[in-house]
Structures are given as C-alpha cells and as structure tokens.
Design a protein around this motif. Structure first.
Motif, PDB file in Angstrom:
ATOM      1  N   GLY A 224      18.645  36.389  31.726  1.00  0.00           N
ATOM      2  CA  GLY A 224      18.561  35.151  30.950  1.00  0.00           C
ATOM      3  C   GLY A 224      19.796  34.307  31.174  1.00  0.00           C
ATOM      4  N   ASP A 225      19.869  33.174  30.506  1.00  0.00           N
ATOM      5  CA  ASP A 225      21.050  32.333  30.609  1.00  0.00           C
ATOM      6  C   ASP A 225      22.272  33.164  30.234  1.00  0.00           C
ATOM      7  OD1 ASP A 225      19.302  30.354  31.314  1.00  0.00           O
ATOM      8  OD2 ASP A 225      19.506  29.219  29.449  1.00  0.00           O
ATOM      9  N   TYR A 226      23.417  32.787  30.761  1.00  0.00           N
ATOM     10  CA  TYR A 226      24.595  33.648  30.643  1.00  0.00           C
ATOM     11  C   TYR A 226      25.873  32.837  30.586  1.00  0.00           C
ATOM     12  CZ  TYR A 226      24.406  32.806  35.683  1.00  0.00           C
ATOM     13  OH  TYR A 226      24.318  32.217  36.916  1.00  0.00           O
ATOM     14  N   ARG A 227      26.964  33.551  30.291  1.00  0.00           N
ATOM     15  CA  ARG A 227      28.288  32.923  30.313  1.00  0.00           C
ATOM     16  C   ARG A 227      29.209  33.769  31.198  1.00  0.00           C
ATOM     17  NH1 ARG A 227      28.313  35.706  25.824  1.00  0.00           N
ATOM     18  NH2 ARG A 227      30.133  36.947  25.301  1.00  0.00           N
TER      19      ARG A 227
ATOM     20  N   LEU B 283      56.323  30.581  42.131  1.00  0.00           N
ATOM     21  CA  LEU B 283      56.242  29.180  42.526  1.00  0.00           C
ATOM     22  C   LEU B 283      57.632  28.542  42.515  1.00  0.00           C
ATOM     23  CD1 LEU B 283      53.003  28.100  40.636  1.00  0.00           C
ATOM     24  CD2 LEU B 283      53.290  28.239  43.121  1.00  0.00           C
ATOM     25  N   ALA B 284      58.422  28.865  41.506  1.00  0.00           N
ATOM     26  CA  ALA B 284      59.769  28.302  41.400  1.00  0.00           C
ATOM     27  C   ALA B 284      60.691  28.831  42.502  1.00  0.00           C
ATOM     28  CB  ALA B 284      60.363  28.609  40.024  1.00  0.00           C
ATOM     29  N   SER B 285      60.580  30.110  42.844  1.00  0.00           N
ATOM     30  CA  SER B 285      61.502  30.695  43.819  1.00  0.00           C
ATOM     31  C   SER B 285      61.028  30.596  45.266  1.00  0.00           C
ATOM     32  CB  SER B 285      61.780  32.169  43.470  1.00  0.00           C
ATOM     33  OG  SER B 285      60.603  32.940  43.613  1.00  0.00           O
ATOM     34  N   ARG B 286      59.713  30.660  45.495  1.00  0.00           N
ATOM     35  CA  ARG B 286      59.185  30.688  46.863  1.00  0.00           C
ATOM     36  C   ARG B 286      58.285  29.510  47.217  1.00  0.00           C
ATOM     37  NH1 ARG B 286      57.110  36.889  46.803  1.00  0.00           N
ATOM     38  NH2 ARG B 286      59.131  37.862  46.438  1.00  0.00           N
ATOM     39  N   GLY B 287      57.846  28.763  46.200  1.00  0.00           N
ATOM     40  CA  GLY B 287      56.962  27.643  46.456  1.00  0.00           C
ATOM     41  C   GLY B 287      55.512  28.045  46.667  1.00  0.00           C
ATOM     42  N   ARG B 288      55.209  29.302  46.473  1.00  0.00           N
ATOM     43  CA  ARG B 288      53.846  29.820  46.610  1.00  0.00           C
ATOM     44  C   ARG B 288      53.746  31.085  45.777  1.00  0.00           C
ATOM     45  NH1 ARG B 288      53.878  33.834  51.110  1.00  0.00           N
ATOM     46  NH2 ARG B 288      56.033  33.903  51.789  1.00  0.00           N
ATOM     47  N   GLY B 289      52.513  31.578  45.585  1.00  0.00           N
ATOM     48  CA  GLY B 289      52.351  32.801  44.818  1.00  0.00           C
ATOM     49  C   GLY B 289      50.891  33.208  44.727  1.00  0.00           C
ATOM     50  N   ARG B 290      50.655  34.292  44.008  1.00  0.00           N
ATOM     51  CA  ARG B 290      49.307  34.826  43.806  1.00  0.00           C
ATOM     52  C   ARG B 290      49.146  35.258  42.361  1.00  0.00           C
ATOM     53  NH1 ARG B 290      46.741  38.099  48.676  1.00  0.00           N
ATOM     54  NH2 ARG B 290      47.554  36.879  50.385  1.00  0.00           N
ATOM     55  N   ILE B 291      47.880  35.275  41.946  1.00  0.00           N
ATOM     56  CA  ILE B 291      47.568  35.780  40.612  1.00  0.00           C
ATOM     57  C   ILE B 291      46.257  36.550  40.676  1.00  0.00           C
ATOM     58  CG2 ILE B 291      46.418  33.640  39.891  1.00  0.00           C
ATOM     59  CD1 ILE B 291      47.659  34.290  37.026  1.00  0.00           C
ATOM     60  N   GLY B 292      46.216  37.658  39.958  1.00  0.00           N
ATOM     61  CA  GLY B 292      44.994  38.448  39.823  1.00  0.00           C
ATOM     62  C   GLY B 292      44.237  38.005  38.580  1.00  0.00           C
ATOM     63  N   LEU B 293      42.928  37.768  38.749  1.00  0.00           N
ATOM     64  CA  LEU B 293      42.084  37.328  37.644  1.00  0.00           C
ATOM     65  C   LEU B 293      40.874  38.236  37.537  1.00  0.00           C
ATOM     66  CD1 LEU B 293      42.109  33.502  38.428  1.00  0.00           C
ATOM     67  CD2 LEU B 293      43.455  34.675  36.684  1.00  0.00           C
ATOM     68  N   VAL B 294      40.336  38.349  36.340  1.00  0.00           N
ATOM     69  CA  VAL B 294      39.103  39.104  36.121  1.00  0.00           C
ATOM     70  C   VAL B 294      38.060  38.148  35.545  1.00  0.00           C
ATOM     71  CG1 VAL B 294      39.832  39.937  33.829  1.00  0.00           C
ATOM     72  CG2 VAL B 294      38.090  41.176  35.104  1.00  0.00           C
ATOM     73  N   GLN B 295      36.862  38.229  36.114  1.00  0.00           N
ATOM     74  CA  GLN B 295      35.742  37.431  35.632  1.00  0.00           C
ATOM     75  C   GLN B 295      34.678  38.390  35.105  1.00  0.00           C
ATOM     76  OE1 GLN B 295      36.516  37.136  39.122  1.00  0.00           O
ATOM     77  NE2 GLN B 295      37.933  35.467  38.896  1.00  0.00           N
ATOM     78  N   GLN B 296      34.084  38.021  33.980  1.00  0.00           N
ATOM     79  CA  GLN B 296      33.021  38.827  33.385  1.00  0.00           C
ATOM     80  C   GLN B 296      31.809  37.945  33.117  1.00  0.00           C
ATOM     81  OE1 GLN B 296      35.092  40.507  29.970  1.00  0.00           O
ATOM     82  NE2 GLN B 296      35.289  42.435  31.086  1.00  0.00           N
ATOM     83  N   LEU B 297      30.631  38.466  33.459  1.00  0.00           N
ATOM     84  CA  LEU B 297      29.376  37.767  33.213  1.00  0.00           C
ATOM     85  C   LEU B 297      28.664  38.467  32.067  1.00  0.00           C
ATOM     86  CD1 LEU B 297      26.827  36.550  35.822  1.00  0.00           C
ATOM     87  CD2 LEU B 297      26.090  37.699  33.745  1.00  0.00           C
ATOM     88  N   TRP B 298      28.338  37.688  31.037  1.00  0.00           N
ATOM     89  CA  TRP B 298      27.710  38.219  29.822  1.00  0.00           C
ATOM     90  C   TRP B 298      26.354  37.580  29.598  1.00  0.00           C
ATOM     91  CZ3 TRP B 298      30.152  41.976  27.004  1.00  0.00           C
ATOM     92  CH2 TRP B 298      31.498  42.191  27.283  1.00  0.00           C
ATOM     93  N   CYS B 299      25.329  38.394  29.377  1.00  0.00           N
ATOM     94  CA  CYS B 299      24.028  37.957  28.858  1.00  0.00           C
ATOM     95  C   CYS B 299      24.023  38.418  27.413  1.00  0.00           C
ATOM     96  CB  CYS B 299      22.869  38.618  29.607  1.00  0.00           C
ATOM     97  SG  CYS B 299      22.572  37.968  31.228  1.00  0.00           S
TER      98      CYS B 299
END
Length: 167
Positions: A112-115, A133-149
């Motif tokens: 069904g429809d979800y978020r 970003l301040a020290s090297r001008g670049r960077g990475r970040i880990g993110l988690v995505q969850q799909l809920w019905c």
C-alpha cells in the motif's frame, strides 16, 4: 527539457541558518531529475533530523501487485541524496553530492501507500561531516532509510553519501 551532459541550474541557497521549504525543493528536484515526478511522491517534510517522503504505491507496482524493488531502491537512494543536499544547503554549502555505496534489505512486501524516512546512521555523523568539510573541503556521511507501510518496516537501506570538493 533536460539535455545530456548539461548540468541543471542550482537552486539558490536559503538564508543562513534557514531550512529549505521541502515542497519547494521537491519542485526544483522534479525539474533537475525528470524521473522524480514519476515516483509517486506526495510530500517531503522534516521530522526533527529525519527527512520523510510520503509516497503512492501505484507508480511503483511490480508484476505481483506489490512494490517494485528497483523503484523502491531508487527512492531510498534519492532520499539520502536529498537529506545530504538539504543539510549542506542549510549550512550555506552549494556542493555536489553522490552516493558512494548503498545496500538494501527487503523485509516485507510493500502492499500500500508508504512513507520513507532518512536519518544519520550515527548521532555524530553530521558533526563529523561538518568537521571534514571544514578541514578537507569534502566528506562523507552514513545514512539509514526505512520504508514503512503503516507500522510495518518493509525495507531498510544504508547509504554512504560523498560531498565533493567545491569546483
């Protein structure tokens, strides 16, 4: 109409310390990435540090009448890119963001429809990205995505998003 090899014009940055209006950002994004208008996104909003999308299942149906894994994966990747881009924009950075690594785990069929929700994997993630970003001008970040019905977690994805150096 977008042309191959021609970057889309950037959206102007919000006032310092202000967040973009998510629906306005979504309208720009639909122009920048033509596929976005076909993903069934009804709403984009912040809930604390989580970015949330409300979506319709119909544009993402598979042959079994449930959510198409490839489309759902594209949506999780896009949401992580949006979280990172909006986080940067709030801090005055107009930078390119790319997904460096992504994994998905399908836990239940989407019926069904979800978020979709997206938040940092680590509470310290945004602070570490800010420091890099301040020290090297670049960077990475880990993110988690969850799909809920409703109350059922159907998909969990993890993405590592790279912020490229200023051009």
């Amino acid at each position: 109409m977008r042309e191959v090899g021609i970057p889309h014009p950037r959206l102007s940055l919000p006032e310092p310390g202000q967040r973009d209006v998510p629906q306005a950002f979504l309208a720009w994004l639909s122009d920048a990435i033509p596929m976005v208008e076909h993903l069934g996104i009804h709403e984009m909003r912040w809930e604390g540090e989580s970015l949330v999308l409300e979506l319709s299942l119909v544009p993402n149906l598979n042959d079994k009448g449930t959510g198409f894994g490839g489309g759902l994966t594209a949506q999780t990747t896009l949401l992580g890119w949006c979280w990172t881009t909006l986080w940067l924009r709030e801090r005055g950075y107009a930078r390119d963001v790319v997904v460096a690594e992504a994994t998905q785990r399908f836990l239940a069929p989407v019926t069904g429809d979800y978020r979709l929700t997206c938040a940092p994997e680590s509470v310290q993630g945004p602070e570490r990205l800010d420091e890099r970003l301040a020290s090297r001008g670049r960077g990475r970040i880990g993110l988690v995505q969850q799909l809920w019905c409703d109350d059922t977690l159907c998909l969990e994805a993890h993405g590592n998003y790279a912020v490229l150096p200023a051009a």
